[in-house]
Design a protein around this motif. Sequence first.
Motif, PDB file in Angstrom:
ATOM      1  N   VAL A 416      51.685  25.096  51.667  1.00 59.56           N
ATOM      2  CA  VAL A 416      51.276  26.499  51.811  1.00 59.56           C
ATOM      3  C   VAL A 416      51.957  27.355  50.749  1.00 59.56           C
ATOM      4  O   VAL A 416      51.326  28.210  50.102  1.00 59.56           O
ATOM      5  N   LEU A 417      53.254  27.131  50.541  1.00 58.27           N
ATOM      6  CA  LEU A 417      53.993  27.892  49.530  1.00 58.27           C
ATOM      7  C   LEU A 417      53.434  27.630  48.129  1.00 58.27           C
ATOM      8  O   LEU A 417      53.321  28.557  47.318  1.00 58.27           O
ATOM      9  N   MET A 418      53.093  26.378  47.847  1.00 51.92           N
ATOM     10  CA  MET A 418      52.568  26.038  46.523  1.00 51.92           C
ATOM     11  C   MET A 418      51.179  26.646  46.301  1.00 51.92           C
ATOM     12  O   MET A 418      50.896  27.206  45.234  1.00 51.92           O
ATOM     13  N   VAL A 419      50.322  26.566  47.322  1.00 55.46           N
ATOM     14  CA  VAL A 419      48.982  27.157  47.200  1.00 55.46           C
ATOM     15  C   VAL A 419      49.091  28.663  47.037  1.00 55.46           C
ATOM     16  O   VAL A 419      48.367  29.280  46.241  1.00 55.46           O
ATOM     17  N   SER A 420      50.007  29.271  47.782  1.00 55.63           N
ATOM     18  CA  SER A 420      50.199  30.713  47.678  1.00 55.63           C
ATOM     19  C   SER A 420      50.623  31.124  46.273  1.00 55.63           C
ATOM     20  O   SER A 420      50.163  32.149  45.747  1.00 55.63           O
ATOM     21  N   SER A 421      51.493  30.336  45.659  1.00 56.55           N
ATOM     22  CA  SER A 421      51.913  30.649  44.289  1.00 56.55           C
ATOM     23  C   SER A 421      50.730  30.567  43.320  1.00 56.55           C
ATOM     24  O   SER A 421      50.623  31.372  42.390  1.00 56.55           O
ATOM     25  N   LEU A 422      49.840  29.611  43.557  1.00 57.08           N
ATOM     26  CA  LEU A 422      48.626  29.541  42.734  1.00 57.08           C
ATOM     27  C   LEU A 422      47.745  30.772  42.938  1.00 57.08           C
ATOM     28  O   LEU A 422      47.164  31.307  41.985  1.00 57.08           O
ATOM     29  N   LEU A 423      47.659  31.231  44.182  1.00 53.51           N
ATOM     30  CA  LEU A 423      46.885  32.444  44.459  1.00 53.51           C
ATOM     31  C   LEU A 423      47.541  33.670  43.822  1.00 53.51           C
ATOM     32  O   LEU A 423      46.851  34.587  43.364  1.00 53.51           O
ATOM     33  N   ASN A 424      48.886  33.699  43.792  1.00 52.05           N
ATOM     34  CA  ASN A 424      49.587  34.777  43.085  1.00 52.05           C
ATOM     35  C   ASN A 424      49.131  34.853  41.636  1.00 52.05           C
ATOM     36  O   ASN A 424      48.917  35.943  41.082  1.00 52.05           O
ATOM     37  N   ILE A 425      48.989  33.689  41.019  1.00 50.26           N
ATOM     38  CA  ILE A 425      48.532  33.632  39.623  1.00 50.26           C
ATOM     39  C   ILE A 425      47.131  34.228  39.506  1.00 50.26           C
ATOM     40  O   ILE A 425      46.843  35.011  38.598  1.00 50.26           O
ATOM     41  N   LEU A 426      46.266  33.880  40.473  1.00 53.19           N
ATOM     42  CA  LEU A 426      44.862  34.278  40.377  1.00 53.19           C
ATOM     43  C   LEU A 426      44.656  35.777  40.565  1.00 53.19           C
ATOM     44  O   LEU A 426      43.744  36.358  39.962  1.00 53.19           O
ATOM     45  N   TYR A 427      45.478  36.435  41.394  1.00 53.03           N
ATOM     46  CA  TYR A 427      45.216  37.865  41.611  1.00 53.03           C
ATOM     47  C   TYR A 427      46.146  38.792  40.838  1.00 53.03           C
ATOM     48  O   TYR A 427      45.889  39.988  40.755  1.00 53.03           O
ATOM     49  N   LEU A 428      47.221  38.265  40.251  1.00 50.74           N
ATOM     50  CA  LEU A 428      48.134  39.121  39.486  1.00 50.74           C
ATOM     51  C   LEU A 428      48.040  38.911  37.978  1.00 50.74           C
ATOM     52  O   LEU A 428      47.986  39.867  37.205  1.00 50.74           O
ATOM     53  N   LEU A 429      48.013  37.664  37.538  1.00 55.40           N
ATOM     54  CA  LEU A 429      48.081  37.392  36.111  1.00 55.40           C
ATOM     55  C   LEU A 429      46.877  37.920  35.324  1.00 55.40           C
ATOM     56  O   LEU A 429      47.050  38.355  34.167  1.00 55.40           O
ATOM     57  N   PRO A 430      45.668  37.950  35.885  1.00 51.74           N
ATOM     58  CA  PRO A 430      44.546  38.511  35.110  1.00 51.74           C
ATOM     59  C   PRO A 430      44.729  39.977  34.737  1.00 51.74           C
ATOM     60  O   PRO A 430      44.103  40.442  33.771  1.00 51.74           O
ATOM     61  N   ILE A 431      45.562  40.699  35.449  1.00 55.13           N
ATOM     62  CA  ILE A 431      45.726  42.135  35.169  1.00 55.13           C
ATOM     63  C   ILE A 431      46.348  42.356  33.790  1.00 55.13           C
ATOM     64  O   ILE A 431      45.755  43.052  32.947  1.00 55.13           O
ATOM     65  N   PRO A 432      47.522  41.801  33.469  1.00 55.01           N
ATOM     66  CA  PRO A 432      48.042  41.996  32.110  1.00 55.01           C
ATOM     67  C   PRO A 432      47.222  41.271  31.052  1.00 55.01           C
ATOM     68  O   PRO A 432      47.129  41.733  29.910  1.00 55.01           O
ATOM     69  N   ILE A 433      46.595  40.145  31.418  1.00 57.69           N
ATOM     70  CA  ILE A 433      45.786  39.419  30.433  1.00 57.69           C
ATOM     71  C   ILE A 433      44.599  40.265  29.986  1.00 57.69           C
ATOM     72  O   ILE A 433      44.337  40.407  28.774  1.00 57.69           O
ATOM     73  N   ARG A 434      43.873  40.852  30.932  1.00 60.69           N
ATOM     74  CA  ARG A 434      42.724  41.659  30.542  1.00 60.69           C
ATOM     75  C   ARG A 434      43.167  42.951  29.869  1.00 60.69           C
ATOM     76  O   ARG A 434      42.450  43.484  29.018  1.00 60.69           O
ATOM     77  N   ALA A 435      44.357  43.454  30.218  1.00 63.34           N
ATOM     78  CA  ALA A 435      44.854  44.673  29.579  1.00 63.34           C
ATOM     79  C   ALA A 435      45.170  44.437  28.105  1.00 63.34           C
ATOM     80  O   ALA A 435      44.942  45.308  27.259  1.00 63.34           O
ATOM     81  N   PHE A 436      45.692  43.260  27.781  1.00 64.02           N
ATOM     82  CA  PHE A 436      46.073  42.974  26.401  1.00 64.02           C
ATOM     83  C   PHE A 436      44.945  42.353  25.574  1.00 64.02           C
ATOM     84  O   PHE A 436      44.844  42.591  24.367  1.00 64.02           O
ATOM     85  N   PHE A 437      44.085  41.561  26.212  1.00 63.84           N
ATOM     86  CA  PHE A 437      43.161  40.749  25.427  1.00 63.84           C
ATOM     87  C   PHE A 437      41.679  41.083  25.604  1.00 63.84           C
ATOM     88  O   PHE A 437      40.853  40.604  24.820  1.00 63.84           O
ATOM     89  N   SER A 438      41.344  41.876  26.614  1.00 61.62           N
ATOM     90  CA  SER A 438      39.931  42.211  26.810  1.00 61.62           C
ATOM     91  C   SER A 438      39.564  43.480  26.046  1.00 61.62           C
ATOM     92  O   SER A 438      40.427  44.303  25.728  1.00 61.62           O
ATOM     93  N   THR A 439      38.297  43.634  25.797  1.00 61.14           N
ATOM     94  CA  THR A 439      37.774  44.826  25.134  1.00 61.14           C
ATOM     95  C   THR A 439      37.125  45.723  26.170  1.00 61.14           C
ATOM     96  O   THR A 439      36.340  45.238  26.996  1.00 61.14           O
ATOM     97  N   PRO A 440      37.432  47.020  26.172  1.00 59.56           N
ATOM     98  CA  PRO A 440      36.809  47.919  27.147  1.00 59.56           C
ATOM     99  C   PRO A 440      35.283  47.855  27.052  1.00 59.56           C
ATOM    100  O   PRO A 440      34.715  47.825  25.962  1.00 59.56           O
ATOM    101  N   ALA A 441      34.643  47.826  28.221  1.00 58.63           N
ATOM    102  CA  ALA A 441      33.179  47.717  28.246  1.00 58.63           C
ATOM    103  C   ALA A 441      32.511  48.908  27.566  1.00 58.63           C
ATOM    104  O   ALA A 441      31.458  48.777  26.952  1.00 58.63           O
ATOM    105  N   SER A 442      33.150  50.050  27.622  1.00 57.59           N
ATOM    106  CA  SER A 442      32.570  51.244  27.020  1.00 57.59           C
ATOM    107  C   SER A 442      32.845  51.353  25.529  1.00 57.59           C
ATOM    108  O   SER A 442      32.355  52.258  24.872  1.00 57.59           O
TER     109      SER A 442
END
Length: 488
Positions: A416-442
Amino acid sequence: MSAETLMLALMLLPLAGAVGIVATRRNANVREGVTLITASAVAVLVVMLANRFLNGEHFELTLFEPIPGIAIAFKIEALGMLFALVAGLLWVVTSVYAIGYMRGHHEKTKRAFMPPSPFPSPLQWQSHLPAICLRCFCFMNCVTLATYPLVTHAGTPEARRGGRIYLGILLGTSIGLFLLGILVTWALTGRVDFAHGGILAGHIDPAWAGLLYALFLFGIGKAAVMPFHRWLPAAMVAPTPVSALLHAVAVVKAGVFTLLKVTIYIFGSDFILSNDVTGGLIWVVAATILGASLVAMTKDNLKARLAYSTVSQLSYIVLGAMLASQAGLIGASMHIAMHAFAKITLFFAAGAIMVAAHKKYVSELDGLGRAMPLTFAAFFIGTLSIIGLPPFGGMWSKWYLGLGAVESGQLLLLGVLMVSSLLNILYLLPIPIRAFFSTPASGEHYTRIAEAPKPMLLAMIITSGASLILFFYPDPFYQLAGLAAGGH
């Protein structure tokens, strides 16, 4: 400075600071100066206290004795010292952040808002009074009532609704379940004081011990175990400095801190392990860890996502307490500190984004990291610590929680702890990644957006830096956690 003088100073200084804030409320600069001086002084005294405590000094303060044999007295123990150290250090940083936030956000009601005084309340210390658990109940509800005006600070219908949920759930669970658990304990043992090794052994049929533990587990609503967790997302209507304190220091940590004290000093780890007291209940906590993480993944509102993350992370601490092994208790105690520094960093960053860019949804953050690199770098560091990756402090608490699951033979909970850590990656890590590497849609390049005010940046740098330092120097919190778990 004597031990008694130091304890008394820590109790009186914040009260003096509160009087000073009220007296200088019409002068913003002086008022904020009083806040910073008070918070800084308390932080220094708490560090002094922790250092002397770890060197073996005994801290006990008797105020007076209204009835012969019953004194109004306080004694510091390891778990309370750990909580006081976290609160004392983070409150001064939050005071700095709050000044920048309230000015940068152009709040019209600045005088009605200042961070509460960073005092180490009796909730954090152990009392000599026979009814200490009842006193813990009283102080828990005092924290709820004191923070309610901060939750409803905006004065909007949404804020008032959030405040009603906040007050209703926390007071309802506390009075309906927690108080009942205290009264049952008193009826069984004739005492409700905290003692190393617990007080229930020999006084309760092990078959009923799980039900009594459930009264405490769900009655301490601040621990946010599902289904009594809705108050926490509802409280996100509060200003970001308040949200940061709710999630890192003042309210949620008071909840899991109290549950740890009940586990260690009312039930006792030996009694729990020998009678499988938490056997069924622990899966409710495991479901909260995973369920809250899954809900967090669905939230586009940044503060809502962080709120459900906190629900999940709090149950890490509850899980460690319920494992009742030494490693589990150490991991739970350390996670109070490690999660505090990381999560407050994430909320500081969310507030900075709101002030500087007026954005509150994850879907709006594409490319924003190029305009606010320091903010999203701090968010990235806090994220890695929450996930539990080295070299950040969150790794140590998760390591000991994992060891606790192995010690207890609960390999499924380790999963459970290991799966939870994977879920932490899925809902937190995309935030700084898209902030630094994505292009605004507009196609926006954010040329008019810059970093948040300097006090907010300074606070984020301090707390994110602390998350890194705590990987290399976790000793104070580890030693206090070990003392609490071992009872020495």
